[in-house]
Design a protein around this motif. Structure first.
Motif, PDB file in Angstrom:
ATOM      1  N   HIS A 237     -45.404  76.515  96.492  1.00  0.00           N
ATOM      2  CA  HIS A 237     -45.783  75.344  96.999  1.00  0.00           C
ATOM      3  C   HIS A 237     -44.637  74.574  97.108  1.00  0.00           C
ATOM      4  O   HIS A 237     -44.610  73.447  97.991  1.00  0.00           O
ATOM      5  N   ASP A 238     -43.805  74.429  96.108  1.00  0.00           N
ATOM      6  CA  ASP A 238     -42.612  73.583  96.099  1.00  0.00           C
ATOM      7  C   ASP A 238     -41.458  74.294  97.004  1.00  0.00           C
ATOM      8  O   ASP A 238     -40.611  74.831  96.262  1.00  0.00           O
ATOM      9  N   ALA A 257     -52.211  71.681  96.422  1.00  0.00           N
ATOM     10  CA  ALA A 257     -52.928  72.900  96.950  1.00  0.00           C
ATOM     11  C   ALA A 257     -54.509  72.818  96.276  1.00  0.00           C
ATOM     12  O   ALA A 257     -54.961  72.617  95.304  1.00  0.00           O
ATOM     13  N   LEU A 258     -55.292  73.054  97.545  1.00  0.00           N
ATOM     14  CA  LEU A 258     -56.788  72.942  97.142  1.00  0.00           C
ATOM     15  C   LEU A 258     -57.228  74.396  96.633  1.00  0.00           C
ATOM     16  O   LEU A 258     -58.148  74.307  95.763  1.00  0.00           O
ATOM     17  N   HIS A 274     -52.491  84.762  88.091  1.00  0.00           N
ATOM     18  CA  HIS A 274     -52.227  83.268  88.823  1.00  0.00           C
ATOM     19  C   HIS A 274     -51.055  83.060  89.473  1.00  0.00           C
ATOM     20  O   HIS A 274     -50.331  82.729  88.696  1.00  0.00           O
ATOM     21  N   TRP A 275     -50.820  83.315  90.659  1.00  0.00           N
ATOM     22  CA  TRP A 275     -49.369  83.038  91.252  1.00  0.00           C
ATOM     23  C   TRP A 275     -49.252  81.507  91.627  1.00  0.00           C
ATOM     24  O   TRP A 275     -48.029  81.022  91.636  1.00  0.00           O
ATOM     25  N   GLY A 276     -50.249  80.980  91.757  1.00  0.00           N
ATOM     26  CA  GLY A 276     -49.963  79.310  92.148  1.00  0.00           C
ATOM     27  C   GLY A 276     -49.510  79.147  93.425  1.00  0.00           C
ATOM     28  O   GLY A 276     -49.321  77.794  94.015  1.00  0.00           O
ATOM     29  N   ASN A 277     -49.370  80.108  94.500  1.00  0.00           N
ATOM     30  CA  ASN A 277     -48.969  79.922  95.930  1.00  0.00           C
ATOM     31  C   ASN A 277     -50.233  79.259  96.531  1.00  0.00           C
ATOM     32  O   ASN A 277     -51.226  79.739  96.484  1.00  0.00           O
ATOM     33  N   GLY A 323     -57.633  75.253  93.324  1.00  0.00           N
ATOM     34  CA  GLY A 323     -56.360  74.660  92.897  1.00  0.00           C
ATOM     35  C   GLY A 323     -56.124  74.203  91.611  1.00  0.00           C
ATOM     36  O   GLY A 323     -55.098  74.205  90.869  1.00  0.00           O
ATOM     37  N   ASP A 324     -57.337  73.771  90.671  1.00  0.00           N
ATOM     38  CA  ASP A 324     -57.024  72.984  89.663  1.00  0.00           C
ATOM     39  C   ASP A 324     -57.397  74.149  88.194  1.00  0.00           C
ATOM     40  O   ASP A 324     -57.463  73.881  87.358  1.00  0.00           O
TER      41      ASP A 324
END
Length: 510
Positions: A237-238, A257-258, A274-277, A323-324
Motif C-alpha cells: 500500500h505504501d 484500502a477498502l 493478513h498481508w495488508g496489500n 480494509g479495517d
C-alpha cells in the motif's frame, strides 16, 4: 486466448537444475581490491555474486533463482516493496562503484559499521562524487541519459515518492498533505523543485543498481547461467505504484484500502495470513488494457530469463479481507479476470516466460487457468509425504509441466523439516525413498533431480545440509525473517564435485 499458442520457455526444453538463493544471502567478505571491502548490511552485487555464478557453473547448475529484487520496507520482506520496478539500493556494491571509477571512495567508509543509516549516508556521498565527475565521462553521461529515458514510465514517480517519504519522515503517503495525496499538479511540481537534491540521489541509486545488475547478468550469461526472478502478485500500500496509480486500486477518497489481500487458514497458519496489500480495481485495469501490468512485466523481462508469479491463484480468485479488519478469517473469495489478464500479457509478450506459484489452496479452476496458458507450476517435496499416494508433490506424480523444489524460501530447510517430523513420519519418508540411509538433504535433492520434470530448483541451504536455524522465512511471523547469509566456509571442499556428479547422473547438464 492469446492470438497464438503460448510457447513454453526454452528453459524447459532441456533438463536443468538450479539454486534458490536471494542476493541478500550472499556473503560480503570479498573485495574487488586487496584492501578491506566497504561495509554492507548483507549480500550485494559485488565480487561474491560473481563467485557464486562461478560456483554454479562449475557444479553444472544452470539457473539462479532469487526473490524479488525491489526495495523493501523496514521488515526487509521482498514481498512488501516501495516499488514494483525499482532495484533495491541495499544491493548496490560500494566496492564495485570504487573499482569501476564511479567514486573515489573514502577511508572513513571502510571503517563505518554496517548499518542501514550508515549505508544510506555512504550512498548519498557516492552520488555527490558521481555527479561531480560525470561531466568528465561522456560514456557515463550517455548511459545515464539512456537509463532515464528507458525507465521514465516508472522512474519519475518512484524517485519523487522516495524523496517525499524522506521529507515527511517516512510517513505513509496517505498521511501526507492532501494536495500530495491527490497528486495535484502544482503541488507535485513545487515539491519536485524543493526536493531536487534528494531526487538526484535516488536517480543515482537506480542507475547504479541497473548498471551493476546488467554487468552481473552479462557475466551469468557468459557462463550459461539463467536468472529466474520472482514477481509478487500484490504491491505494498505504501508504495510509489499505489500512490502514482490510485485509480487502479480499491481505495477510498483518502487513499485508504477498502479491501486487502491475504489467505485463509492453510499449511503455514491456522488463522490465515493478513498481508495488508490493497486489492486491484480489476475493472479499471481491464478497461485500460492491463497497461499497468504490461509495464511491470517489461521491467521484469529486462532483468530475468524466467519469472515466477507469486500467488498465481489470485488471478482466478483472491481472498478479500475488509480494509479495517486485522483477521484474515473474515475474508471471502472473489473472482478475478485471470483469462482476460493473461491474454493481454501474452499478446503483449508472446514468449512471456512465466512459472505459476500454485501452492496453497488450489482449485480445479486455478489449474485450468494455468494449463490454458501452458504455464509450469511448482511442486515441493516437503509437502509430499502425508500418506496419500496420489499427492501431486510425490515424485511418481510429477509431470513435464512442473518445477520441482525440495523446499522454497517459505519452507524450513530440508534438514530442519526432517528434524521436526515424528518417527512415523520419518519412516514414511524413508520407506518411499527406498529406505535409503544417506543424509536426508541429499536424499530429497536426488529425488528432485531424478524427477521427470524438466526443471529442479534446490535452496542453497539444502546443498549445504543446514538445519532450521538457517531458514529464510517463517510465514506469519516477523522479526528474524529475510536475514540469512551463507559463508564460504560452509561449503565442503568437494561440494562442486558432489553436485556435478548428480547433475550428470540425472541428465541435467543442460
Amino acid at each position: 486466448m492469446p492470438d497464438k499458442v503460448v510457447k513454453v520457455s526454452p528453459l524447459f526444453q532441456a533438463r536443468r537444475a538450479g539454486v534458490l538463493l536471494h542476493p541478500t544471502s550472499l556473503p560480503n567478505a570479498h573485495s574487488f581490491f586487496q584492501s578491506k571491502p566497504y561495509p554492507q548490511m548483507h549480500g550485494a552485487l559485488g565480487k561474491d555474486a560473481y563467485l557464486f555464478v562461478d560456483f554454479l557453473a562449475k557444479a553444472g547448475l544452470s539457473v539462479w533463482q532469487m526473490l524479488p529484487t525491489t526495495p523493501t520496507h523496514a521488515d526487509l520482506s521482498p514481498y512488501q516493496s516501495v516499488s514494483a520496478h525499482a532495484g533495491n539500493p541495499e544491493l548496490i556494491s560500494i566496492d564495485w562503484l570504487v573499482h569501476h571509477g564511479w567514486v573515489d571512495g573514502n577511508n572513513d567508509w571502510q571503517e563505518a559499521s554496517a548499518s542501514l543509516e550508515n549505508l544510506k549516508k555512504i550512498r548519498s556521498e557516492c552520488a555527490v562524487q558521481f555527479y561531480e565527475r560525470l561531466a568528465d565521462s561522456h560514456h557515463l553521461q550517455t548511459r545515464l541519459q539512456e537509463f532515464i529515458a528507458n525507465n521514465q514510465y516508472w522512474l519519475d514517480d518512484f524517485v519523487l515518492f522516495m524523496a517525499l517519504r524522506k521529507h515527511f519522515n517516512q510517513l505513509p503517503w496517505t498521511q501526507w498533505p492532501a494536495e500530495l495525496i491527490k497528486r495535484e499538479p502544482q503541488a507535485v511540481a513545487e515539491y519536485k523543485k524543493l526536493l531536487e537534491k534528494d531526487i538526484s540521489v535516488y536517480v543515482f541509486e537506480q542507475f547504479a543498481f541497473a548498471e551493476q545488475w546488467n554487468q552481473l547478468q552479462h557475466y551469468a550469461k557468459s557462463k550459461n547461467i539463467f536468472l529466474f526472478g520472482d514477481m509478487p502478485i500484490f504491491v505494498a500500500h505504501d508504495s510509489a505504484d499505489v500512490w502514482a496509480a490510485q485509480h487502479f486500486f480499491n481505495l477510498d477518497e483518502q487513499g485508504n484500502a477498502l479491501t486487502v489481500a491475504g489467505v485463509p487458514p492453510d499449511y503455514f497458519s491456522e488463522t490465515g495470513q493478513h498481508w495488508g496489500n490493497p486489492h486491484y480495481n480489476w475493472a479499471a485495469m481491464e478497461a485500460d488494457g492491463f497497461s499497468w501490468w504490461i509495464d511491470r512485466l517489461r521491467t521484469q523481462l529486462n532483468q530475468f530469463d524466467l519469472i515466477r508469479i507469486d500467488h498465481f491463484r489470485g488471478f482466478e480468485a483472491f481472498w478479500e479481507i475488509p480494509g479495517d479488519s486485522k483477521d484474515a478469517r473474515g475474508g471471502q473469495w472473489v473472482k478475478a479476470p485471470g483469462d482476460e489478464f493473461l491474454t493481454a500479457c501474452f499478446n503483449a509478450f508472446p514468449d512471456l516466460p512465466l512459472v505459476a506459484e500454485n501452492l496453497g489452496l488450489i482449485t480445479p479452476e486455478v489449474e485450468a487457468l494455468r494449463h490454458k496458458f501452458n504455464l509450469p507450476g511448482m511442486l515441493v517435496l516437503q509437502f509430499a509425504f502425508d500418506g496419500n499416494n496420489k499427492n501431486p508433490h510425490l515424485p511418481h506424480c510429477h509431470s513435464l509441466s512442473d518445477v520441482i523444489y525440495t523446499g522454497t524460501h517459505d519452507n524450513d530447510t530440508t534438514v530442519g523439516w526432517y528434524q521436526s517430523l515424528n518417527e512415523d513420519q520419518r519412516l514414511l519418508v524413508r520407506n518411499y525413498l527406498y529406505q535409503s540411509d544417506q543424509p536426508i538433504n541429499w536424499l530429497l535433492i536426488e529425488s528432485a533431480l531424478s524427477s521427470v520434470s524438466p526443471l529442479t530448483m534446490i535452496p542453497l541451504q539444502d546443498f549445504l545440509a543446514l538445519d532450521g536455524e538457517h531458514r529464510m522465512n517463517m510465514p506469519g511471523t516477523t522479526g528474524t525473517n529475510w536475514q540469512w547469509q551463507f559463508t564460504w566456509s560452509q561449503f565442503p571442499e568437494d561440494l562442486e564435485t558432489q553436485i556435478h556428479s548428480r547433475i550428470y547422473r540425472y541428465d541435467r547438464l543442460a
